[in-house]
Design a protein around this motif. Structure first.
Motif, short mmCIF file in Angstrom:
data_model
loop_
_atom_site.label_atom_id
_atom_site.label_comp_id
_atom_site.label_asym_id
_atom_site.label_seq_id
_atom_site.Cartn_x
_atom_site.Cartn_y
_atom_site.Cartn_z
N LEU A 114 -4.56 -7.02 8.84
CA LEU A 114 -4.98 -8.21 9.57
C LEU A 114 -6.32 -7.91 10.21
CD1 LEU A 114 -4.25 -11.07 10.58
CD2 LEU A 114 -3.19 -9.99 12.57
N GLY A 115 -7.34 -8.69 9.84
CA GLY A 115 -8.67 -8.42 10.36
C GLY A 115 -9.14 -7.04 9.92
N HIS A 116 -9.61 -6.25 10.88
CA HIS A 116 -10.14 -4.91 10.56
C HIS A 116 -9.06 -3.85 10.49
CE1 HIS A 116 -9.70 -4.85 14.92
NE2 HIS A 116 -9.66 -3.54 14.84
N THR A 117 -7.80 -4.21 10.82
CA THR A 117 -6.73 -3.22 10.86
C THR A 117 -6.04 -3.11 9.51
OG1 THR A 117 -5.01 -4.78 11.57
CG2 THR A 117 -6.34 -3.76 13.28
N GLY A 118 -5.53 -1.93 9.23
CA GLY A 118 -4.83 -1.70 7.96
C GLY A 118 -3.40 -2.20 8.01
N GLY A 119 -2.82 -2.43 6.84
CA GLY A 119 -1.45 -2.93 6.76
C GLY A 119 -0.53 -1.94 6.06
N THR A 120 0.67 -1.75 6.62
CA THR A 120 1.63 -0.81 6.04
C THR A 120 1.98 -1.19 4.61
OG1 THR A 120 2.54 -0.32 8.22
CG2 THR A 120 3.92 0.20 6.34
N LEU A 121 2.15 -2.48 4.35
CA LEU A 121 2.51 -2.91 2.99
C LEU A 121 1.41 -2.60 1.99
CD1 LEU A 121 4.25 -6.34 3.65
CD2 LEU A 121 5.28 -4.06 3.52
N ASP A 122 0.15 -2.79 2.38
CA ASP A 122 -0.95 -2.48 1.48
C ASP A 122 -0.97 -0.99 1.13
OD1 ASP A 122 -1.85 -5.15 1.61
OD2 ASP A 122 -2.93 -4.74 3.47
N LYS A 123 -0.63 -0.16 2.10
CA LYS A 123 -0.60 1.28 1.84
C LYS A 123 0.53 1.62 0.88
CE LYS A 123 -2.43 1.71 6.47
NZ LYS A 123 -2.16 1.95 7.89
N LEU A 124 1.69 1.00 1.09
CA LEU A 124 2.83 1.28 0.22
C LEU A 124 2.59 0.79 -1.21
CD1 LEU A 124 5.74 0.49 2.68
CD2 LEU A 124 5.29 2.69 1.61
N GLU A 125 1.80 -0.26 -1.35
CA GLU A 125 1.51 -0.76 -2.70
C GLU A 125 0.59 0.18 -3.47
OE1 GLU A 125 2.27 -5.51 -2.84
OE2 GLU A 125 0.29 -4.89 -2.12
N SER A 126 0.09 1.24 -2.83
CA SER A 126 -0.61 2.30 -3.57
C SER A 126 0.35 3.06 -4.47
CB SER A 126 -1.25 3.29 -2.59
OG SER A 126 -2.14 2.67 -1.72
N ILE A 127 1.65 2.97 -4.17
CA ILE A 127 2.67 3.69 -4.93
C ILE A 127 3.10 2.84 -6.12
CG2 ILE A 127 4.95 4.76 -4.84
CD1 ILE A 127 4.62 4.95 -1.80
N PRO A 128 2.93 3.32 -7.34
CA PRO A 128 3.33 2.54 -8.51
C PRO A 128 4.81 2.18 -8.47
CG PRO A 128 2.03 4.45 -9.16
CD PRO A 128 2.33 4.63 -7.71
N GLY A 129 5.10 0.90 -8.68
CA GLY A 129 6.48 0.45 -8.78
C GLY A 129 7.17 0.11 -7.48
N TYR A 130 6.59 0.48 -6.34
CA TYR A 130 7.26 0.25 -5.06
C TYR A 130 7.39 -1.25 -4.81
CZ TYR A 130 8.54 1.06 -0.15
OH TYR A 130 9.20 1.11 1.06
N MET A 131 8.62 -1.69 -4.53
CA MET A 131 8.91 -3.11 -4.30
C MET A 131 8.87 -3.40 -2.80
SD MET A 131 12.00 -4.00 -6.94
CE MET A 131 13.03 -2.61 -6.46
N ILE A 132 7.91 -4.19 -2.38
CA ILE A 132 7.83 -4.51 -0.97
C ILE A 132 8.65 -5.73 -0.59
CG2 ILE A 132 5.56 -3.43 -0.70
CD1 ILE A 132 4.42 -6.31 -0.68
N THR A 133 9.13 -6.48 -1.59
CA THR A 133 9.98 -7.63 -1.29
C THR A 133 11.26 -7.58 -2.14
OG1 THR A 133 8.70 -8.95 -2.88
CG2 THR A 133 8.11 -9.16 -0.55
N PRO A 134 12.12 -6.59 -1.90
CA PRO A 134 13.39 -6.53 -2.62
C PRO A 134 14.31 -7.65 -2.17
CG PRO A 134 13.41 -4.96 -0.84
CD PRO A 134 12.03 -5.55 -0.86
N ASP A 135 15.34 -7.93 -2.96
CA ASP A 135 16.30 -8.93 -2.50
C ASP A 135 17.13 -8.34 -1.37
OD1 ASP A 135 18.44 -7.36 -3.62
OD2 ASP A 135 18.21 -8.38 -5.54
#
Length: 435
Positions: A114-135
């Motif tokens: 958000l703005g100039h700050t980093g996001g945890t989800l964006d960092k986790l999406e560096s990992i191939p296959g990691y699902m940030i919105t599982p059921d």
């Protein structure tokens, strides 16, 4: 319920009752209010504020606008942590597995940058296959079996918050303490938490640059969360320099894995992670004192149990099972890595942390518009902490960029964000208050 009457009363400074707030938020969640009405309500709150009782009612109404998660089959305390956002702030990535290794269940619902700050989800999406919105079923299973799961908010959790925030974002009403409080806490209440710790950051790299305002926000969050039935405390932490020695996405994931392997001992980052772990363990009744809790967290880290929890979480959410052992196989590096030389000899005395965050965005590691794609490879690593003595030309960081031109530009920008003095600066504590 007549929406304009509720708006008028709040505009005129009246205190709204729970029934009024509940009906307004129910109509908002059902799509029965216009954007004009939502914006007018937000602006009335921005100008007139809300009492503690009103803010509790707003938070509960927003939490009840969608699903509430249940954890009745998990015999561990349900706990979480939330940060108001900073630069190089990857605390959640290590904190969740450490807390889980010590006996907590941590269903962590995180956000994007958000703005100039980093996001945890964006960092986790560096990992191939990691699902940030599982059921919901998989999310529950990961929390139960691994001990923690870090995911993104789904549309079923606090949907009223999503619609209200979208309007606040374009009506200059984001920085309202009651609305910030309700937005943060409604999602945490919907997650079914029993305890919560908050990281309220203050400094030039935080949304709250003023200490007094940070304390007002922290007290609002703590009082409202406790009023809503969740045991909550807040630590106020310094954000006048990046917390980790990396700022970006894949570079912060590497930082996380190094931390879990014991490579970040005696750093500001470790101090914050262990302080929050201790606060979570004491608040949840796992430990009787901060000293006992600190020892538990350190043992979870040094024994490798926290790394094992992290690896299991990643694997269960679709990522590679051997990420911890083989990060280079999965975390893609930028094609250009360039050292940033110190402009002169002396002491690193101050930096513009917000500027560093903006420089990550300029590299492509953040978003200017909501639909922008992120280049997870780019950012900064090996950032030297303030208080370090350097000679002219010594590297103060390493730029990770998509091409040579971007690397040159980012290196020049980063160097300009630091102030080097002849006198050694006084050290600044990273944790400055507890509420």
């Amino acid at each position: 319920m007549i929406p304009q009457e509720i708006i008028r009363r709040k505009r005129d400074g009246e205190e709204l009752g729970p029934a009024d707030i509940n009906s307004f938020i129910a109509a908002l969640a059902a799509g029965q209010l216009s954007e004009g009405q939502i914006g007018a309500f937000a602006m009335a709150v921005w100008f007139k504020g809300m009492s503690r009782e009103e803010t509790v009612a707003l938070t509960l109404a927003m939490a009840d606008s969608g699903d509430r998660l249940q954890w009745t089959d998990i015999d561990r305390p349900i706990a979480d942590k939330h940060s108001t956002g900073g630069v190089g702030d990857n605390v959640s990535l290590m904190l969740a597995p450490i807390a889980a290794a010590c006996g907590l269940a941590v269903p962590m619902i995180s956000g994007r940058g958000l703005g100039h700050t980093g996001g945890t989800l964006d960092k986790l999406e560096s990992i191939p296959g990691y699902m940030i919105t599982p059921d919901a079923e998989l999310f529950h299973k990961v929390v139960k079996d691994a001990g923690c799961a870090i995911i993104g908010q789904t549309g079923a959790l606090a949907p009223a918050d999503g619609r209200l925030y979208a309007v606040r974002d374009v009506t200059a009403t984001v920085d309202s303490i009651p609305l910030i409080t309700a937005s943060i806490l409604s999602k945490k209440l919907a997650a079914g938490l029993e305890t919560l710790v908050l990281d309220v950051k203050v400094g030039n790299g935080a949304f709250m640059a003023d200490r007094a305002q940070a304390e007002i926000l922290a007290r609002s969050l703590v009082e409202v969360a406790n009023g809503a039935g969740v045991k909550t405390s807040a630590l106020i932490t310094d954000m006048n320099e990046p917390l980790a020695d990396s700022a970006g996405n894949a570079v912060e994931m590497r930082n996380c894995l190094d931390f879990l392997a014991g490579g970040k001992a005696e750093t500001r980052l470790q101090a914050v992670v262990l302080a929050f772990a201790a606060e979570m363990l004491v608040k949840s009744g796992i430990a009787a004192s901060s000293g006992e809790a600190d020892g538990m967290a350190r043992r979870a880290l040094s024994s490798g149990r926290a790394a094992e929890v992290f690896a299991r979480m990643v694997s269960m959410l679709g990522g590679p099972a051997d990420l911890v052992e083989n990060p280079d196989r999965y975390l893609v590096r930028a094609p250009v890595e360039k050292p940033v030389p110190a402009a002169r000899s002396g002491w690193l005395a101050a930096c513009d942390a917000r500027g560093i965050g903006v420089s990550v965005i300029d590299l492509g590691g953040g978003r200017r518009h909501p639909k922008d794609r992120i280049d997870h490879r780019v950012g900064f690593s090996e950032l030297l902490p303030l208080g370090t003595r350097v000679n002219a030309g010594d590297p103060i960081a390493l730029v990770h960029a998509a091409d040579e031109a971007a690397a040159e530009k980012a290196a020049a920008a980063l160097a300009a964000h630091y102030r080097i003095t002849e006198d050694r600066p006084e050290p600044t504590p990273v944790i400055t208050g507890l509420i």
